[in-house]
Write a protein that holds these residues in place. Sequence first.
Motif: not given
Length: 112
Positions: A57-84
């Motif tokens: 999912s994307k929100n205000n330029g930040v990309t969020d990933l949930t790995v695993g089931s959407s209701s019981n995620g194993s990992y939550f990853i946030t990708l934030t743009p920074s200097n290219g």
Amino acid sequence: MKRLILLAPIAILAACGSSRGPDASASAEPMVYASSARPASDIARCLDSRLSRVHVSKNNGVTDLTVGSSSNGSYFITLTPSNGGSVIKVIRGSGDDPPEEEMRFAIARCTT
């Protein structure tokens, strides 16, 4: 010298501590916190191709990933743009699929 530069992100990831365990909350300390010269969209595509059950999912330029089931995620990853590139933050959820070693390997491969 080139080999040393290529291995630096892996060394940084290896230096990151393990999670507190499966009960760690989303506000817990990150198990991985690193930067990459790659854009968030490239990292997200790479992780999606290497791991199963990735929800993006994307929100205000930040990309969020949930790995695993959407209701019981194993990992939550946030990708934030920074200097290219991107800043990568990985929080351990309550699931255990994929194993932490596989997750760290995918992060290392996708951020270099």
